[in-house]
Design a protein around this motif. Structure first.
Motif, short mmCIF file in Angstrom:
data_model
loop_
_atom_site.label_atom_id
_atom_site.label_comp_id
_atom_site.label_asym_id
_atom_site.label_seq_id
_atom_site.Cartn_x
_atom_site.Cartn_y
_atom_site.Cartn_z
N ASN A 179 -19.49 23.69 29.81
CA ASN A 179 -20.94 23.71 29.77
C ASN A 179 -21.44 24.94 30.53
OD1 ASN A 179 -23.54 22.98 29.29
ND2 ASN A 179 -23.58 21.32 30.78
N PRO A 180 -21.32 26.13 29.92
CA PRO A 180 -21.66 27.36 30.64
C PRO A 180 -23.16 27.58 30.79
CG PRO A 180 -21.02 27.86 28.39
CD PRO A 180 -20.82 26.37 28.57
N PRO A 181 -23.55 28.28 31.85
CA PRO A 181 -24.97 28.61 32.04
C PRO A 181 -25.49 29.47 30.89
CG PRO A 181 -23.70 29.14 34.01
CD PRO A 181 -22.72 28.78 32.94
N GLN A 182 -26.78 29.39 30.67
CA GLN A 182 -27.41 30.15 29.59
C GLN A 182 -27.83 31.53 30.07
OE1 GLN A 182 -27.48 29.05 26.39
NE2 GLN A 182 -26.23 27.42 27.27
N ILE A 183 -26.92 32.48 29.95
CA ILE A 183 -27.26 33.87 30.26
C ILE A 183 -27.00 34.71 29.01
CG2 ILE A 183 -26.69 33.62 32.71
CD1 ILE A 183 -24.22 35.41 32.10
N ASP A 184 -27.62 35.87 28.95
CA ASP A 184 -27.46 36.77 27.81
C ASP A 184 -26.23 37.65 28.05
OD1 ASP A 184 -27.64 38.49 25.69
OD2 ASP A 184 -29.59 39.33 26.26
N LEU A 185 -25.13 37.32 27.37
CA LEU A 185 -23.89 38.06 27.56
C LEU A 185 -23.96 39.49 27.03
CD1 LEU A 185 -21.30 35.26 26.79
CD2 LEU A 185 -21.88 36.23 29.02
N LYS A 186 -24.92 39.77 26.15
CA LYS A 186 -25.06 41.13 25.64
C LYS A 186 -25.37 42.12 26.76
CE LYS A 186 -26.55 39.96 20.97
NZ LYS A 186 -27.67 40.00 20.01
N LYS A 187 -25.96 41.64 27.84
CA LYS A 187 -26.26 42.51 28.99
C LYS A 187 -24.99 43.04 29.65
CE LYS A 187 -30.62 40.27 30.11
NZ LYS A 187 -31.36 39.46 31.08
N TYR A 188 -23.86 42.41 29.35
CA TYR A 188 -22.59 42.79 29.97
C TYR A 188 -21.69 43.58 29.02
CZ TYR A 188 -24.19 39.53 33.45
OH TYR A 188 -24.94 38.89 34.39
N ILE A 189 -22.19 43.89 27.83
CA ILE A 189 -21.44 44.68 26.85
C ILE A 189 -22.02 46.09 26.82
CG2 ILE A 189 -20.79 44.91 24.43
CD1 ILE A 189 -19.66 42.33 25.37
N ARG A 190 -21.17 47.07 27.02
CA ARG A 190 -21.61 48.47 26.98
C ARG A 190 -21.53 48.99 25.55
NH1 ARG A 190 -18.51 52.24 30.98
NH2 ARG A 190 -16.79 51.24 29.90
N SER A 191 -22.57 49.65 25.09
CA SER A 191 -22.58 50.27 23.75
C SER A 191 -22.27 51.76 23.91
CB SER A 191 -23.95 50.11 23.10
OG SER A 191 -24.24 48.74 22.94
N ILE A 192 -21.30 52.23 23.13
CA ILE A 192 -20.90 53.64 23.19
C ILE A 192 -21.08 54.25 21.81
CG2 ILE A 192 -19.04 55.26 23.68
CD1 ILE A 192 -17.90 53.15 25.60
N PRO A 193 -22.09 55.13 21.65
CA PRO A 193 -22.31 55.75 20.34
C PRO A 193 -21.21 56.76 19.99
CG PRO A 193 -23.94 56.51 21.95
CD PRO A 193 -23.07 55.51 22.64
N ASP A 194 -20.96 56.90 18.69
CA ASP A 194 -20.02 57.88 18.16
C ASP A 194 -18.60 57.72 18.68
OD1 ASP A 194 -22.04 59.03 16.60
OD2 ASP A 194 -22.72 60.25 18.29
N TYR A 195 -18.18 56.47 18.89
CA TYR A 195 -16.80 56.19 19.29
C TYR A 195 -16.23 55.10 18.40
CZ TYR A 195 -12.69 55.05 22.01
OH TYR A 195 -11.40 54.84 22.38
N PRO A 196 -15.08 55.23 17.86
CA PRO A 196 -14.10 56.31 18.02
C PRO A 196 -14.36 57.52 17.15
CG PRO A 196 -13.15 54.60 16.64
CD PRO A 196 -14.52 54.11 17.08
N LYS A 197 -15.40 57.43 16.29
CA LYS A 197 -15.78 58.61 15.51
C LYS A 197 -17.29 58.61 15.31
CE LYS A 197 -14.82 56.51 11.02
NZ LYS A 197 -14.08 56.62 9.78
N LYS A 198 -17.81 59.75 14.91
CA LYS A 198 -19.25 59.92 14.74
C LYS A 198 -19.81 58.87 13.77
CE LYS A 198 -22.64 63.58 14.24
NZ LYS A 198 -23.32 63.23 15.46
N GLY A 199 -20.94 58.28 14.15
CA GLY A 199 -21.61 57.30 13.31
C GLY A 199 -21.26 55.85 13.64
N ILE A 200 -20.26 55.65 14.49
CA ILE A 200 -19.84 54.30 14.89
C ILE A 200 -20.47 53.98 16.24
CG2 ILE A 200 -17.88 52.82 15.52
CD1 ILE A 200 -17.76 53.55 12.59
N LEU A 201 -21.05 52.79 16.36
CA LEU A 201 -21.53 52.29 17.65
C LEU A 201 -20.50 51.28 18.14
CD1 LEU A 201 -23.64 52.17 19.89
CD2 LEU A 201 -24.84 50.41 18.56
N PHE A 202 -19.77 51.62 19.20
CA PHE A 202 -18.67 50.81 19.72
C PHE A 202 -19.20 49.87 20.79
CE2 PHE A 202 -15.05 50.05 22.54
CZ PHE A 202 -14.06 49.71 21.63
N TYR A 203 -18.86 48.58 20.67
CA TYR A 203 -19.23 47.59 21.67
C TYR A 203 -18.03 47.38 22.58
CZ TYR A 203 -23.34 46.77 18.85
OH TYR A 203 -24.51 46.94 18.16
N ASP A 204 -18.15 47.89 23.81
CA ASP A 204 -17.06 47.91 24.78
C ASP A 204 -17.06 46.61 25.59
OD1 ASP A 204 -15.12 48.56 26.64
OD2 ASP A 204 -16.34 50.08 27.65
#
Length: 183
Positions: free
Chosen positions: A10-35
């Motif tokens: 029964n986990p707390p209700q937090i927005d986990l997206k706040k803990y995911i880093r978005s890296i544009p153009d990785y591994p190639k141009k045009g890709i948005l990588f969710y780290d």
């Protein structure tokens, strides 16, 4: 699952997206990588993500959790532990010892191959297959087919992140639980 285990899911209700880093153009141009490394290194966020995955998958009562190489192992291991079941690995060629069963499958940009140890699953065992990311669905569906090839009853699939716009869910022919969904 006993009452104590149910409480731990029964986990707390937090927005986990706040803990995911978005890296544009990785591994190639045009890709948005969710780290996911930024999520994994935050103990509280990672515990909550793992609990949410366990909560979504527990209803399928798996005997085994199958992790897809390699980042799928990261989510599959704590999931198997939380559910009190075993964990098996689906890997690329040449990575597993002993006799293996393989499956070649098509991707939008070529072909790939997955392997599982021949004795990883007893016929009829209930298996949930796990990966870190569901994008187009090719690898996840191929993993489901490979598990069936060795006699598994694939009862569900889970992903830490789903990229909904790529419509991978439409290729998956078992119930799917995604912890974090990006439109």
């Amino acid at each position: 699952m006993n009452d104590t285990q149910q409480e731990s899911f029964n986990p707390p209700q937090i927005d986990l997206k706040k803990y995911i880093r978005s890296i544009p153009d990785y591994p190639k141009k045009g890709i948005l990588f969710y780290d996911i490394s930024t999520l994994l290194r935050n103990a509280d966020a990672w515990q909550i993500a793992a609990a949410r995955m366990a909560n979504g998958v527990a209803k399928w009562n798996p005997d085994l959790v199958a992790g897809i190489e390699s980042r799928g192992f990261v989510s599959a291991s704590p999931l198997a532990s939380a559910l009190g079941c075993g964990m098996i690995m689906i890997r690329k060629p040449g990575k597993l010892p002993g006799k293996t069963i393989s499956l070649n499958y098509d991707l939008e940009y070529g072909q790939n191959c997955l392997h599982i140890q021949e004795d990883a699953v007893k016929p009829g065992q209930r298996v949930v297959v796990v990966d870190d990311l569901l994008a187009t669905g090719g690898t996840l569906q191929a993993s489901i087919e490979l598990l069936r090839k060795v006699g598994a009853e694939v009862v569900g699939a889970a992903a830490l992140i789903e990229l909904k716009g790529l419509k991978g869910r439409e290729k998956i022919d078992v119930p799917l639980h995604s912890v974090i969904i990006y439109e």
